[in-house]
Design an enzyme around this catalytic site. Structure first.
Site, PDB file in Angstrom:
ATOM      1  N   THR A  88       0.867  -1.176   0.000  1.00 34.07           N
ATOM      2  CA  THR A  88       0.000   0.000   0.000  1.00 34.07           C
ATOM      3  C   THR A  88       0.903   1.225   0.000  1.00 34.07           C
ATOM      4  O   THR A  88       1.585   1.510   0.980  1.00 34.07           O
ATOM      5  CB  THR A  88      -0.914   0.014   1.239  1.00 34.07           C
ATOM      6  OG1 THR A  88      -1.708  -1.177   1.244  1.00 34.07           O
ATOM      7  CG2 THR A  88      -1.844   1.228   1.196  1.00 34.07           C
ATOM      8  N   LYS A 164      -7.188   1.480  -2.609  1.00 33.14           N
ATOM      9  CA  LYS A 164      -6.801   0.738  -1.398  1.00 33.14           C
ATOM     10  C   LYS A 164      -6.741   1.667  -0.188  1.00 33.14           C
ATOM     11  O   LYS A 164      -7.219   1.313   0.912  1.00 33.14           O
ATOM     12  CB  LYS A 164      -5.439   0.072  -1.622  1.00 33.14           C
ATOM     13  CG  LYS A 164      -4.829  -0.579  -0.367  1.00 33.14           C
ATOM     14  CD  LYS A 164      -5.709  -1.677   0.202  1.00 33.14           C
ATOM     15  CE  LYS A 164      -5.220  -2.189   1.550  1.00 33.14           C
ATOM     16  NZ  LYS A 164      -3.884  -2.778   1.524  1.00 33.14           N
ATOM     17  N   LYS A 232       0.051   4.600   9.043  1.00 34.82           N
ATOM     18  CA  LYS A 232       0.715   4.935   7.778  1.00 34.82           C
ATOM     19  C   LYS A 232      -0.300   5.117   6.661  1.00 34.82           C
ATOM     20  O   LYS A 232      -0.240   6.081   5.880  1.00 34.82           O
ATOM     21  CB  LYS A 232       1.719   3.839   7.426  1.00 34.82           C
ATOM     22  CG  LYS A 232       2.506   4.083   6.147  1.00 34.82           C
ATOM     23  CD  LYS A 232       1.901   3.396   4.932  1.00 34.82           C
ATOM     24  CE  LYS A 232       1.986   1.891   5.030  1.00 34.82           C
ATOM     25  NZ  LYS A 232       1.491   1.237   3.768  1.00 34.82           N
TER      26      LYS A 232
END
Length: 282
Positions: A88, A164, A232
């Site tokens: 990701t 995503k 994150k």
């Protein structure tokens, strides 16, 4: 198919096992070493690029930059290799990767996944795939091994990463929504088990609600997807919102809650630990 893997974290190990079980020849490099039955471990990441397909599963933009870009690693790849990045990463960094792959003449397929390590072990990930149709077609047999569905996100890799990031943002919002709902119902005498029985059986029966309601019921947050990684991804979402010059107040709220969880020492616990800080407040 010959498959190289760069990065063998908890997800990568399960994916590697499934490739081996499906009869693929798998070579892997991992910064911290490790072993997976049937996988040939190598000392240099360049050795994973001597394949038909290489799959990168490093943790974030900076890790990929360090391993791939700073070393110009792709210049050492076998001709015809398709490079699949399942990490990701930010949409902005994905654009940089597109240009780097163009310069090195290596096909680039974005394939971030939805699912935790237990889902990966079953070969039931949802793959969000984007890239040139010919490259996607070449790696499709391998992606089918690890997925229950491959979602076509179009020809441009950044699109898949934006999708995503948005999905993970929505999952954290769902976790926080459940915690806040329990505050309202539990303080008025309804046990959280009964409340979740209601919502799972009526309005909210999707997998995130099923999975994370269980953590909230038990007040247990053993690591599945670490809170540090969740933070994150929320940071990436905030960066994408800033790039779009938009204010997303719900995103700001869950980012703040995840930051609180990490700062309180829950970074290695499951990201659903953000619920704890709503449920345990005075």
């Amino acid at each position: 198919m010959e498959i190289g893997i760069i990065g063998l974290g908890s997800m990568g190990r399960e994916i590697a096992r499934n490739f081996v079980a499906a009869g693929h020849t798998v070579t892997a490099w991992n910064r911290s070493g490790g072993h997976v039955d049937g996988v040939r471990m190598v000392e240099k990441p360049a050795q994973t690029l001597e394949a038909d397909m290489a799959l990168t599963m490093l943790s974030d933009d900076s890790a990929i930059r360090s391993v791939l870009l700073d070393t110009n690693l792709l210049s050492q790849a076998r001709s015809g290799l398709v490079h699949v990045v399942t990490s990701t990463i930010s949409a902005a960094f994905a654009l940089e990767l597109v240009e780097h792959h163009r310069k090195t003449g290596i096909a680039f397929v974005a394939a971030p996944v939805l699912g935790r390590p237990d889902v990966a072990a079953k070969g039931e990930l949802n793959v969000l795939a984007a890239g040139a149709p010919a490259a996607l077609e070449k790696v499709k047999p391998a992606l089918e091994v690890i997925s229950k569905h491959i979602w076509d996100m179009g020809k441009e890799p950044p699109t898949a990463y934006a999708a995503k990031i948005a999905c993970n943002m929505m999952i954290t919002m769902a976790i926080e929504a459940m915690a806040e709902a329990v505050v309202l119902t539990e303080t008025n005498g309804l046990a959280r088990e009964r409340f979740f029985e209601l919502i799972l059986g009526t309005l909210f029966g999707s997998r995130p609600y099923q999975t994370y309601s269980g953590n909230i019921i038990r007040s247990e947050y053993q690591a599945g997807f670490k809170a540090t990684l969740g933070l994150k991804d929320l940071r990436l979402a905030k960066e994408a919102a800033a790039d779009a010059t938009r204010v997303l107040p719900m995103l700001d709220a869950v980012h703040g809650r995840m930051q609180e969880a990490v700062e309180a020492g829950f970074g290695d616990r499951d990201w659903s630990a953000i619920a704890k800080f709503t449920l345990d407040q005075d």
